[in-house]
Motif scaffolding. Structure first.
Motif, PDB file in Angstrom:
ATOM      1  N   LEU A  76       0.436  -1.368  -0.232  1.00 47.32           N
ATOM      2  CA  LEU A  76       0.146  -0.229  -0.042  1.00 47.32           C
ATOM      3  C   LEU A  76       0.821   1.352   0.083  1.00 47.32           C
ATOM      4  CD1 LEU A  76      -2.699  -0.681   2.432  1.00 47.32           C
ATOM      5  CD2 LEU A  76      -3.034  -0.966  -0.143  1.00 47.32           C
ATOM      6  N   ALA A  77       0.473   2.207  -1.124  1.00 52.68           N
ATOM      7  CA  ALA A  77       0.536   3.449  -0.401  1.00 52.68           C
ATOM      8  C   ALA A  77      -0.030   4.609  -0.576  1.00 52.68           C
ATOM      9  CB  ALA A  77       1.736   3.818  -2.278  1.00 52.68           C
ATOM     10  N   GLN A  78       1.010   5.783  -0.177  1.00 54.71           N
ATOM     11  CA  GLN A  78       0.037   6.730  -0.161  1.00 54.71           C
ATOM     12  C   GLN A  78      -1.108   6.865  -1.489  1.00 54.71           C
ATOM     13  OE1 GLN A  78       1.788  10.724   1.334  1.00 54.71           O
ATOM     14  NE2 GLN A  78       0.540  12.020   1.307  1.00 54.71           N
ATOM     15  N   GLY A  79      -2.351   7.139  -1.088  1.00 56.36           N
ATOM     16  CA  GLY A  79      -3.771   7.800  -2.151  1.00 56.36           C
ATOM     17  C   GLY A  79      -4.467   6.669  -2.146  1.00 56.36           C
ATOM     18  N   ASP A  80      -3.680   4.844  -1.934  1.00 59.69           N
ATOM     19  CA  ASP A  80      -4.571   3.281  -2.539  1.00 59.69           C
ATOM     20  C   ASP A  80      -5.689   3.896  -2.254  1.00 59.69           C
ATOM     21  OD1 ASP A  80      -1.946   2.816  -4.155  1.00 59.69           O
ATOM     22  OD2 ASP A  80      -1.291   1.169  -2.949  1.00 59.69           O
ATOM     23  N   LEU A  81      -6.201   2.673  -2.236  1.00 55.63           N
ATOM     24  CA  LEU A  81      -7.861   2.363  -2.243  1.00 55.63           C
ATOM     25  C   LEU A  81      -7.839   1.199  -1.515  1.00 55.63           C
ATOM     26  CD1 LEU A  81      -9.950   4.054  -4.844  1.00 55.63           C
ATOM     27  CD2 LEU A  81      -9.190   5.837  -2.974  1.00 55.63           C
ATOM     28  N   VAL A  82      -8.738   1.201  -0.005  1.00 56.60           N
ATOM     29  CA  VAL A  82      -9.030  -0.348   0.215  1.00 56.60           C
ATOM     30  C   VAL A  82     -10.598  -0.334   0.507  1.00 56.60           C
ATOM     31  CG1 VAL A  82      -6.308  -0.380   1.007  1.00 56.60           C
ATOM     32  CG2 VAL A  82      -8.585   1.016   2.895  1.00 56.60           C
ATOM     33  N   ASN A  83     -10.689  -1.918   0.860  1.00 54.85           N
ATOM     34  CA  ASN A  83     -12.037  -1.935   0.966  1.00 54.85           C
ATOM     35  C   ASN A  83     -12.040  -2.242   2.989  1.00 54.85           C
ATOM     36  OD1 ASN A  83     -12.552  -2.486  -1.963  1.00 54.85           O
ATOM     37  ND2 ASN A  83     -11.546  -4.269  -1.567  1.00 54.85           N
ATOM     38  N   LEU A  84     -13.867  -1.647   3.109  1.00 53.68           N
ATOM     39  CA  LEU A  84     -13.257  -0.902   4.309  1.00 53.68           C
ATOM     40  C   LEU A  84     -14.730  -2.088   5.169  1.00 53.68           C
ATOM     41  CD1 LEU A  84     -12.348   2.063   5.265  1.00 53.68           C
ATOM     42  CD2 LEU A  84     -11.363   0.806   5.510  1.00 53.68           C
ATOM     43  N   GLU A  85     -15.089  -2.957   5.938  1.00 57.16           N
ATOM     44  CA  GLU A  85     -15.942  -2.827   6.119  1.00 57.16           C
ATOM     45  C   GLU A  85     -16.155  -2.926   8.100  1.00 57.16           C
ATOM     46  OE1 GLU A  85     -18.241  -7.458   6.567  1.00 57.16           O
ATOM     47  OE2 GLU A  85     -17.094  -7.629   5.616  1.00 57.16           O
ATOM     48  N   ARG A  86     -17.263  -2.509   8.814  1.00 52.32           N
ATOM     49  CA  ARG A  86     -16.698  -2.745  10.244  1.00 52.32           C
ATOM     50  C   ARG A  86     -17.119  -4.379  11.111  1.00 52.32           C
ATOM     51  NH1 ARG A  86     -20.321   2.412  10.975  1.00 52.32           N
ATOM     52  NH2 ARG A  86     -21.221   2.271   9.634  1.00 52.32           N
ATOM     53  N   CYS A  87     -17.162  -4.301  11.735  1.00 51.60           N
ATOM     54  CA  CYS A  87     -17.683  -6.062  12.241  1.00 51.60           C
ATOM     55  C   CYS A  87     -19.486  -6.049  11.990  1.00 51.60           C
ATOM     56  CB  CYS A  87     -17.281  -5.988  13.504  1.00 51.60           C
ATOM     57  SG  CYS A  87     -16.528  -6.059  14.102  1.00 51.60           S
ATOM     58  N   MET A  88     -19.580  -7.023  12.057  1.00 54.27           N
ATOM     59  CA  MET A  88     -21.015  -7.952  11.666  1.00 54.27           C
ATOM     60  C   MET A  88     -21.862  -7.145  12.758  1.00 54.27           C
ATOM     61  SD  MET A  88     -22.818 -11.073  11.024  1.00 54.27           S
ATOM     62  CE  MET A  88     -23.170 -11.873  12.187  1.00 54.27           C
ATOM     63  N   GLN A  89     -23.362  -6.244  12.827  1.00 56.83           N
ATOM     64  CA  GLN A  89     -23.745  -6.591  13.969  1.00 56.83           C
ATOM     65  C   GLN A  89     -24.724  -7.711  14.662  1.00 56.83           C
ATOM     66  OE1 GLN A  89     -26.239  -2.964  12.723  1.00 56.83           O
ATOM     67  NE2 GLN A  89     -24.190  -1.417  13.696  1.00 56.83           N
ATOM     68  N   ALA A  90     -24.764  -7.752  15.591  1.00 58.49           N
ATOM     69  CA  ALA A  90     -25.700  -8.796  16.332  1.00 58.49           C
ATOM     70  C   ALA A  90     -27.043  -9.189  15.149  1.00 58.49           C
ATOM     71  CB  ALA A  90     -25.622  -9.114  17.212  1.00 58.49           C
ATOM     72  N   ASN A  91     -27.408  -7.999  15.761  1.00 60.82           N
ATOM     73  CA  ASN A  91     -28.804  -7.843  14.725  1.00 60.82           C
ATOM     74  C   ASN A  91     -29.278  -7.450  13.472  1.00 60.82           C
ATOM     75  OD1 ASN A  91     -27.860  -5.289  15.276  1.00 60.82           O
ATOM     76  ND2 ASN A  91     -29.924  -4.947  15.724  1.00 60.82           N
ATOM     77  N   GLY A  92     -27.649  -7.654  12.203  1.00 67.08           N
ATOM     78  CA  GLY A  92     -28.565  -7.414  11.129  1.00 67.08           C
ATOM     79  C   GLY A  92     -28.241  -8.901  10.167  1.00 67.08           C
ATOM     80  N   ARG A  93     -28.571  -8.254   8.817  1.00 62.04           N
ATOM     81  CA  ARG A  93     -28.515  -9.442   8.230  1.00 62.04           C
ATOM     82  C   ARG A  93     -26.994 -10.034   7.563  1.00 62.04           C
ATOM     83  NH1 ARG A  93     -33.416  -9.964   5.628  1.00 62.04           N
ATOM     84  NH2 ARG A  93     -34.967  -7.856   5.807  1.00 62.04           N
ATOM     85  N   PHE A  94     -26.989 -11.272   7.307  1.00 61.44           N
ATOM     86  CA  PHE A  94     -25.846 -12.358   6.969  1.00 61.44           C
ATOM     87  C   PHE A  94     -26.010 -12.555   5.789  1.00 61.44           C
ATOM     88  CE2 PHE A  94     -22.228 -14.517   9.345  1.00 61.44           C
ATOM     89  CZ  PHE A  94     -21.649 -14.983   7.943  1.00 61.44           C
ATOM     90  N   ASP A  95     -25.471 -11.485   4.988  1.00 62.23           N
ATOM     91  CA  ASP A  95     -25.384 -11.033   3.968  1.00 62.23           C
ATOM     92  C   ASP A  95     -24.281 -12.052   2.470  1.00 62.23           C
ATOM     93  OD1 ASP A  95     -27.823  -9.900   3.113  1.00 62.23           O
ATOM     94  OD2 ASP A  95     -26.983  -8.206   3.449  1.00 62.23           O
ATOM     95  N   GLY A  96     -23.400 -11.992   3.037  1.00 62.90           N
ATOM     96  CA  GLY A  96     -22.031 -12.800   2.530  1.00 62.90           C
ATOM     97  C   GLY A  96     -21.885 -14.429   2.934  1.00 62.90           C
ATOM     98  N   HIS A  97     -20.952 -14.445   3.648  1.00 67.51           N
ATOM     99  CA  HIS A  97     -20.161 -15.882   4.484  1.00 67.51           C
ATOM    100  C   HIS A  97     -19.783 -15.511   5.744  1.00 67.51           C
ATOM    101  CE1 HIS A  97     -16.697 -15.305   2.273  1.00 67.51           C
ATOM    102  NE2 HIS A  97     -16.207 -15.896   2.924  1.00 67.51           N
ATOM    103  N   VAL A  98     -19.302 -16.597   6.025  1.00 66.22           N
ATOM    104  CA  VAL A  98     -18.184 -16.021   7.514  1.00 66.22           C
ATOM    105  C   VAL A  98     -16.835 -15.834   7.092  1.00 66.22           C
ATOM    106  CG1 VAL A  98     -17.688 -17.319   9.836  1.00 66.22           C
ATOM    107  CG2 VAL A  98     -19.933 -17.462   9.210  1.00 66.22           C
ATOM    108  N   VAL A  99     -16.411 -14.194   7.644  1.00 64.36           N
ATOM    109  CA  VAL A  99     -15.283 -13.477   6.998  1.00 64.36           C
ATOM    110  C   VAL A  99     -14.898 -13.445   8.523  1.00 64.36           C
ATOM    111  CG1 VAL A  99     -14.436 -12.001   6.130  1.00 64.36           C
ATOM    112  CG2 VAL A  99     -16.002 -13.086   4.893  1.00 64.36           C
ATOM    113  N   GLN A 100     -13.996 -14.075   9.122  1.00 64.67           N
ATOM    114  CA  GLN A 100     -12.894 -13.597  10.452  1.00 64.67           C
ATOM    115  C   GLN A 100     -12.022 -12.662  10.444  1.00 64.67           C
ATOM    116  OE1 GLN A 100     -10.954 -18.040  10.465  1.00 64.67           O
ATOM    117  NE2 GLN A 100     -11.869 -17.170  12.871  1.00 64.67           N
ATOM    118  N   GLY A 101     -12.048 -12.060   9.357  1.00 60.01           N
ATOM    119  CA  GLY A 101     -10.316 -10.857   9.115  1.00 60.01           C
ATOM    120  C   GLY A 101      -9.232 -11.746   9.113  1.00 60.01           C
TER     121      GLY A 101
END
Length: 194
Positions: free
Chosen positions: A74-99
């Motif tokens: 990574l270098a300054q100016g690069d773009l990164v995909n971001l995701e916050r932790c899954m909320q317990a009351n949210g929909r499970f749309d993807g698959h189990v990802v541990q990070g």
């Protein structure tokens, strides 16, 4: 825990080395909602928010993380995909990802399929990781479905929404991406191997 559904694309504003660690300062649309000590996945890598200043926040990667992921590229100016932790009351749309990134892969090709894109990635199969046809794979934090699974490579088909709202639009042949293989598949493989 994460789902692999990308919330936003952040921009690397600064990178600071300290001993064997690197501190990454990122700006993104949800910075104001973050708190110190929260986990956020960056290209699929779970990292802890250690500082917040204005519209940017900082995370720290240790040497082990830098060695096993594409963060060192990574270098300054690069773009990164971001995701916050899954909320317990949210929909499970993807698959189990541990990070927890298992290894990196190299983009071999990107093919315009006239309405979608086919990305092919190769990886070191000597690590024991495997993909299966129509199984799940996490590429740069994105939950995707495997097509054309082979012992050391696989492809994924990308719809326009995913292409436009993640950093895949900037991935070119020769680029490195982070891979997290399906946790269920990893446990099954281990159990069958014993």
């Amino acid at each position: 825990m994460f789902t692999g559904i990308i919330e936003a694309v952040g921009k690397v504003e600064a990178i600071r080395a300290e001993h064997t660690n690197k501190h990454f300062t990122i700006t993104c649309p949800f910075t104001a909602e973050l708190q110190i000590d929260q986990s956020v996945a960056h290209n699929g890598i779970c990292m802890t928010v250690v500082g917040i200043t204005g519209n940017s926040y900082t995370v720290t990667a240790i040497d082990e993380t830098l060695k096993k992921t594409n963060l060192n590229k990574l270098a300054q100016g690069d773009l990164v995909n971001l995701e916050r932790c899954m909320q317990a009351n949210g929909r499970f749309d993807g698959h189990v990802v541990q990070g927890h990134v298992d290894q990196t892969a190299i983009c071999e090709s990107v093919t315009d399929e006239n309405g979608s894109w086919l990305f092919t990635f190769s990886y070191d199969a000597g690590t024991g990781n495997v993909t299966v046809e129509k199984g799940s794979i996490c590429v740069n934090g994105i939950s995707l479905t495997v097509v054309n699974s082979q012992p050391d490579r696989f492809s994924v088909a990308i719809i326009p929404y995913t292409y436009e709202h993640t950093n895949l639009q900037h991935v070119r042949p020769g680029d490195s991406v982070n891979l997290e293989f399906d946790i269920i598949g990893k446990y099954v493989k281990r159990l069958l191997g014993q």
